[in-house]
Design a protein around this motif. Structure first.
Motif, PDB file in Angstrom:
ATOM      1  N   GLU A  20       0.846  -1.186   0.000  1.00 43.00           N
ATOM      2  CA  GLU A  20       0.000   0.000   0.000  1.00 43.00           C
ATOM      3  C   GLU A  20       0.884   1.239   0.000  1.00 43.00           C
ATOM      4  O   GLU A  20       1.686   1.440   0.923  1.00 43.00           O
ATOM      5  CB  GLU A  20      -0.919   0.000   1.234  1.00 43.00           C
ATOM      6  N   ALA A  21       0.761   2.064  -1.031  1.00 42.34           N
ATOM      7  CA  ALA A  21       1.593   3.263  -1.160  1.00 42.34           C
ATOM      8  C   ALA A  21       1.193   4.309  -0.120  1.00 42.34           C
ATOM      9  O   ALA A  21       0.024   4.420   0.258  1.00 42.34           O
ATOM     10  CB  ALA A  21       1.459   3.843  -2.563  1.00 42.34           C
ATOM     11  N   LEU A  22       2.190   5.068   0.327  1.00 46.87           N
ATOM     12  CA  LEU A  22       1.883   6.179   1.222  1.00 46.87           C
ATOM     13  C   LEU A  22       1.084   7.239   0.472  1.00 46.87           C
ATOM     14  O   LEU A  22       1.270   7.442  -0.733  1.00 46.87           O
ATOM     15  CB  LEU A  22       3.166   6.819   1.759  1.00 46.87           C
ATOM     16  N   SER A  23       0.226   7.925   1.190  1.00 45.76           N
ATOM     17  CA  SER A  23      -0.530   9.023   0.585  1.00 45.76           C
ATOM     18  C   SER A  23       0.384  10.232   0.418  1.00 45.76           C
ATOM     19  O   SER A  23       1.441  10.340   1.055  1.00 45.76           O
ATOM     20  CB  SER A  23      -1.715   9.396   1.479  1.00 45.76           C
ATOM     21  N   GLU A  24      -0.028  11.150  -0.423  1.00 48.67           N
ATOM     22  CA  GLU A  24       0.744  12.383  -0.591  1.00 48.67           C
ATOM     23  C   GLU A  24       0.806  13.158   0.718  1.00 48.67           C
ATOM     24  O   GLU A  24       1.796  13.830   1.012  1.00 48.67           O
ATOM     25  CB  GLU A  24       0.129  13.247  -1.700  1.00 48.67           C
ATOM     26  N   GLU A  25      -0.242  13.064   1.510  1.00 48.71           N
ATOM     27  CA  GLU A  25      -0.247  13.736   2.820  1.00 48.71           C
ATOM     28  C   GLU A  25       0.806  13.120   3.733  1.00 48.71           C
ATOM     29  O   GLU A  25       1.526  13.827   4.454  1.00 48.71           O
ATOM     30  CB  GLU A  25      -1.630  13.633   3.470  1.00 48.71           C
ATOM     31  N   HIS A  26       0.913  11.776   3.733  1.00 45.27           N
ATOM     32  CA  HIS A  26       1.962  11.111   4.507  1.00 45.27           C
ATOM     33  C   HIS A  26       3.335  11.622   4.090  1.00 45.27           C
ATOM     34  O   HIS A  26       4.167  11.978   4.933  1.00 45.27           O
ATOM     35  CB  HIS A  26       1.907   9.595   4.269  1.00 45.27           C
ATOM     36  N   ILE A  27       3.572  11.630   2.787  1.00 42.10           N
ATOM     37  CA  ILE A  27       4.891  12.019   2.279  1.00 42.10           C
ATOM     38  C   ILE A  27       5.210  13.461   2.645  1.00 42.10           C
ATOM     39  O   ILE A  27       6.301  13.775   3.125  1.00 42.10           O
ATOM     40  CB  ILE A  27       4.945  11.821   0.750  1.00 42.10           C
ATOM     41  N   ARG A  28       4.248  14.339   2.437  1.00 40.80           N
ATOM     42  CA  ARG A  28       4.463  15.756   2.750  1.00 40.80           C
ATOM     43  C   ARG A  28       4.720  15.957   4.244  1.00 40.80           C
ATOM     44  O   ARG A  28       5.599  16.744   4.642  1.00 40.80           O
ATOM     45  CB  ARG A  28       3.255  16.583   2.297  1.00 40.80           C
ATOM     46  N   THR A  29       3.992  15.248   5.087  1.00 42.60           N
ATOM     47  CA  THR A  29       4.183  15.370   6.533  1.00 42.60           C
ATOM     48  C   THR A  29       5.563  14.868   6.948  1.00 42.60           C
ATOM     49  O   THR A  29       6.253  15.482   7.779  1.00 42.60           O
ATOM     50  CB  THR A  29       3.097  14.584   7.284  1.00 42.60           C
ATOM     51  N   ILE A  30       5.989  13.751   6.374  1.00 42.42           N
ATOM     52  CA  ILE A  30       7.299  13.187   6.701  1.00 42.42           C
ATOM     53  C   ILE A  30       8.416  14.129   6.269  1.00 42.42           C
ATOM     54  O   ILE A  30       9.359  14.393   7.032  1.00 42.42           O
ATOM     55  CB  ILE A  30       7.454  11.797   6.051  1.00 42.42           C
ATOM     56  N   VAL A  31       8.303  14.678   5.053  1.00 46.75           N
ATOM     57  CA  VAL A  31       9.344  15.581   4.561  1.00 46.75           C
ATOM     58  C   VAL A  31       9.342  16.889   5.348  1.00 46.75           C
ATOM     59  O   VAL A  31      10.406  17.428   5.694  1.00 46.75           O
ATOM     60  CB  VAL A  31       9.177  15.836   3.053  1.00 46.75           C
ATOM     61  N   SER A  32       8.168  17.408   5.658  1.00 44.73           N
ATOM     62  CA  SER A  32       8.088  18.635   6.457  1.00 44.73           C
ATOM     63  C   SER A  32       8.709  18.432   7.837  1.00 44.73           C
ATOM     64  O   SER A  32       9.391  19.322   8.365  1.00 44.73           O
ATOM     65  CB  SER A  32       6.636  19.090   6.596  1.00 44.73           C
ATOM     66  N   SER A  33       8.479  17.269   8.404  1.00 47.50           N
ATOM     67  CA  SER A  33       9.067  16.956   9.712  1.00 47.50           C
ATOM     68  C   SER A  33      10.585  16.861   9.607  1.00 47.50           C
ATOM     69  O   SER A  33      11.316  17.319  10.491  1.00 47.50           O
ATOM     70  CB  SER A  33       8.498  15.641  10.244  1.00 47.50           C
ATOM     71  N   ALA A  34      11.069  16.277   8.520  1.00 43.67           N
ATOM     72  CA  ALA A  34      12.514  16.214   8.287  1.00 43.67           C
ATOM     73  C   ALA A  34      13.103  17.617   8.218  1.00 43.67           C
ATOM     74  O   ALA A  34      14.144  17.912   8.814  1.00 43.67           O
ATOM     75  CB  ALA A  34      12.804  15.451   6.997  1.00 43.67           C
ATOM     76  N   GLN A  35      12.423  18.497   7.525  1.00 47.06           N
ATOM     77  CA  GLN A  35      12.925  19.866   7.357  1.00 47.06           C
ATOM     78  C   GLN A  35      12.911  20.673   8.653  1.00 47.06           C
ATOM     79  O   GLN A  35      13.621  21.677   8.763  1.00 47.06           O
ATOM     80  CB  GLN A  35      12.101  20.598   6.300  1.00 47.06           C
ATOM     81  N   ALA A  36      12.115  20.232   9.612  1.00 51.16           N
ATOM     82  CA  ALA A  36      12.052  20.939  10.888  1.00 51.16           C
ATOM     83  C   ALA A  36      13.227  20.605  11.799  1.00 51.16           C
ATOM     84  O   ALA A  36      13.390  21.221  12.858  1.00 51.16           O
ATOM     85  CB  ALA A  36      10.739  20.598  11.606  1.00 51.16           C
ATOM     86  N   ALA A  37      14.068  19.659  11.400  1.00 49.55           N
ATOM     87  CA  ALA A  37      15.216  19.279  12.219  1.00 49.55           C
ATOM     88  C   ALA A  37      16.220  20.426  12.304  1.00 49.55           C
ATOM     89  O   ALA A  37      16.279  21.302  11.444  1.00 49.55           O
ATOM     90  CB  ALA A  37      15.893  18.042  11.627  1.00 49.55           C
ATOM     91  N   SER A  38      17.027  20.395  13.346  1.00 47.50           N
ATOM     92  CA  SER A  38      18.106  21.369  13.473  1.00 47.50           C
ATOM     93  C   SER A  38      19.059  21.256  12.295  1.00 47.50           C
ATOM     94  O   SER A  38      19.256  20.172  11.735  1.00 47.50           O
ATOM     95  CB  SER A  38      18.880  21.122  14.772  1.00 47.50           C
ATOM     96  N   THR A  39      19.647  22.386  11.905  1.00 50.40           N
ATOM     97  CA  THR A  39      20.593  22.407  10.789  1.00 50.40           C
ATOM     98  C   THR A  39      21.711  23.383  11.117  1.00 50.40           C
ATOM     99  O   THR A  39      21.450  24.500  11.587  1.00 50.40           O
ATOM    100  CB  THR A  39      19.897  22.798   9.472  1.00 50.40           C
ATOM    101  N   SER A  40      22.942  22.981  10.904  1.00 47.09           N
ATOM    102  CA  SER A  40      24.094  23.798  11.260  1.00 47.09           C
ATOM    103  C   SER A  40      24.108  25.117  10.495  1.00 47.09           C
ATOM    104  O   SER A  40      24.091  25.130   9.254  1.00 47.09           O
ATOM    105  CB  SER A  40      25.382  23.021  10.958  1.00 47.09           C
TER     106      SER A  40
END
Length: 249
Positions: A20-40
């Motif tokens: 079962e493929a992830l929904s676009e909402e799943h993907i967007r949420t996962i990527v947005s969460s990744a982008q919220a990580a600390s960055t040097s």
């Protein structure tokens, strides 16, 4: 204790996913969460490639050592160190950035940034009831992975992340004792102290494998590490990293 901590402490690698493929909402949420990580220094030195093409996923599975869950999952992400956009920024802004981009420091920044983003993505996915598995096997042949994904110089694929709805759940694998990992004020380098902690951990891991495999395995962690580290693996990495424009200075 709260839901976030419970999610983190329940982590286990999932290697069998529902078809079962992830929904676009799943993907967007996962990527947005990744982008919220600390960055040097706000450098954001990473790129995430989402691989949907079945043929590309199949090829990545082969390159990763024929791991089926690289091909069969809800979505496959490849996390990359990326200083290509920063090279272009230097060109557009008329700034000489090459020496900085080729430094060991910026190589470490890019690897750390990508890793922090990936862990945020993993926790976000698991908090939604999804399962994840990191895939270091793509580093078996980074030249082929780079070509498959069209990655320019100054972009290195570091690892994959298979995400999907779990078909089954394995037990949580015991980690090293806290005293082996956490030292206060200075490094605890006493060998007898270290050995005592690792001996106890070996007993725990051996019992874990024995129970999980109905007595077919009883590996010790230290034995696993000695065997793994005695072999030479991916020894081409230094040359590849420098070829891609990283870690030259």
């Amino acid at each position: 204790m709260n839901e976030t901590i419970e999610t983190i402490l329940k982590h286990r690698s999932i290697r069998q996913f529902k078809n079962e493929a992830l929904s676009e909402e799943h993907i967007r949420t996962i990527v947005s969460s990744a982008q919220a990580a600390s960055t040097s220094s706000y450098i954001q030195a990473y790129t995430i490639i989402g691989v949907k093409d079945p043929e590309k996923k199949k090829k990545l599975s082969e390159l990763a050592g024929n791991q089926s869950y690289v091909e069969a999952n809800g979505h496959f992400f490849v996390f990359c160190s990326d200083l290509y956009r920063h090279e272009k920024i230097g060109e557009w802004e008329g700034a000489d950035v090459i020496t900085s981009l080729e430094s060991t420091e910026k190589f470490m920044v890019a690897v750390i940034d990508a890793s922090l983003a990936a862990q945020n993505a993993s926790i976000a996915a698991e908090s939604m009831g999804l399962g994840i598995c990191y895939i270091g096997g793509i580093r078996n042949d980074l030249e082929s992975v780079s070509e498959l994904l069209g990655l320019p110089d100054r972009v290195i694929p570091l690892f994959g992340l298979a995400v999907g709805i779990p078909e089954d759940h394995s037990d949580v694998k015991p980690r090293l004792p806290m005293e082996s990992i956490y030292h206060e004020d200075s490094y605890q380098g006493d060998e007898a102290y270290m050995k005592e902690g690792l001996d106890r951990y070996d007993e725990t891991i051996s019992a874990y494998y024995h129970a999980r495999t109905a007595g077919k395995r009883s590996d010790r962690w230290t034995g696993q590490m000695a065997k793994m580290l005695s072999g030479k693996k991916r020894m081409y990495m230094k040359d590849f990293v420098e070829k891609k424009g990283f870690n030259r200075k």
